[in-house]
Enzyme design. Structure first.
Site, PDB file in Angstrom:
ATOM      1  N   SER A 160       0.833  -1.199   0.000  1.00 53.73           N
ATOM      2  CA  SER A 160       0.000   0.000   0.000  1.00 53.73           C
ATOM      3  C   SER A 160       0.877   1.262   0.000  1.00 53.73           C
ATOM      4  O   SER A 160       1.628   1.475  -0.952  1.00 53.73           O
ATOM      5  CB  SER A 160      -0.945  -0.053   1.207  1.00 53.73           C
ATOM      6  OG  SER A 160      -1.976   0.895   1.088  1.00 53.73           O
ATOM      7  N   ASP A 214     -10.007  -4.724  -4.470  1.00 54.73           N
ATOM      8  CA  ASP A 214      -9.427  -3.734  -3.556  1.00 54.73           C
ATOM      9  C   ASP A 214     -10.289  -2.480  -3.525  1.00 54.73           C
ATOM     10  O   ASP A 214     -10.447  -1.800  -4.538  1.00 54.73           O
ATOM     11  CB  ASP A 214      -7.998  -3.396  -4.010  1.00 54.73           C
ATOM     12  CG  ASP A 214      -7.197  -2.645  -2.953  1.00 54.73           C
ATOM     13  OD1 ASP A 214      -7.795  -1.836  -2.223  1.00 54.73           O
ATOM     14  OD2 ASP A 214      -5.977  -2.879  -2.869  1.00 54.73           O
ATOM     15  N   HIS A 267      -7.954  -5.432  -0.122  1.00 57.87           N
ATOM     16  CA  HIS A 267      -6.684  -4.749   0.173  1.00 57.87           C
ATOM     17  C   HIS A 267      -5.951  -5.568   1.233  1.00 57.87           C
ATOM     18  O   HIS A 267      -5.934  -5.221   2.425  1.00 57.87           O
ATOM     19  CB  HIS A 267      -6.970  -3.330   0.669  1.00 57.87           C
ATOM     20  CG  HIS A 267      -5.778  -2.412   0.638  1.00 57.87           C
ATOM     21  ND1 HIS A 267      -5.106  -2.098  -0.525  1.00 57.87           N
ATOM     22  CD2 HIS A 267      -5.148  -1.732   1.633  1.00 57.87           C
ATOM     23  CE1 HIS A 267      -4.120  -1.265  -0.239  1.00 57.87           C
ATOM     24  NE2 HIS A 267      -4.115  -1.037   1.063  1.00 57.87           N
TER      25      HIS A 267
END
Length: 223
Positions: free
Chosen positions: A118, A172, A203
């Site tokens: 991320s 996601d 995610h």
């Protein structure tokens, strides 16, 4: 040189000859991926030093100004229109300091991998594409290229030879896969070799991804 970030180190065996600097996501810390090392198939690989740095704390706009560990501020759900350029560049210097320390400890740039999830993925790309030496690889999990409009002018020619592993979840909801696909396509257009995988996940991480990471590590470290 920027002050070295606090970090956790895990060595797969004594006298490591490879370093993987692994950046966590927003609101997490270096502990987040420490257990992940045991999940990876490292059989046959040289001894690896995993370095898990803790990002500094800052108020995060999208979370109401709540102070948490972050590599840079997130100013809104749109990750492109208002990027925290100052924060990104400050954290880039901190990651570069970690690379410099590994080199001082005897591991050359060509045996150093930058990895991240991320926000951490964004930092691996922000730093690795501008680093003036070929790295062993960039391992990019559920993230994107930040400051994309600047990349063609700021990237270092040496980085084009750095292999890139890029993965994303098709479900996601934090960083839509379309954002990652744009980053992948930009990198390919600039001549980078990108190994791309997508998974039926949100995610997060999944077992198939863990297996693919292990295979990629063997590809880049045993070549």
């Amino acid at each position: 040189m920027s002050q070295l970030l606090d970090n956790i180190e895990v060595e797969s065996a004594p006298n490591p000859t490879v370093a993987i600097i692994w950046m966590h996501g927003l609101g997490a810390d270096g502990n987040d991926f420490v257990p992940f090392v045991k999940e990876l198939d490292l059989a046959g690989l040289p001894a690896i030093r995993f370095v898990f740095p803790h990002a500094q704390t800052m108020p995060v706009t999208v979370n109401g100004g709540y102070v948490m560990r972050a590599w840079y501020d997130i100013m809104g759900q749109d990750l492109v229109k208002r990027e925290d350029e100052k924060g990104l560049r400050a954290s880039q210097l901190q990651v570069e300091a970690l690379i410099a320390r590994e080199k001082e400890r005897g591991i050359p740039a060509g045996r150093i991998i930058l990895a991240g999830f991320s926000q951490g993925c964004a930092m691996a790309l922000q730093t690795g594409l501008r680093h003036p030496e070929k790295l062993a690889g960039l391992m990019c999990l559920s993230g994107y290229v930040p400051l994309a409009a600047n990349l063609s002018n700021e990237r270092h020619d040496a980085s084009v030879a750095t292999p890139i592993f890029m993965v994303h979840g098709v479900q996601d909801g934090v960083i839509p896969i379309a954002r990652a696909e744009q980053s992948r396509d930009l990198l390919k257009a600039l001549g980078y070799q990108v190994e791309w995988h997508e998974y039926m996940m949100q995610h997060s991480l999944c077992q198939e991804e863990v297996d693919d990471i292990g295979a990629w590590l063997k590809k880049v470290l045993l070549a």
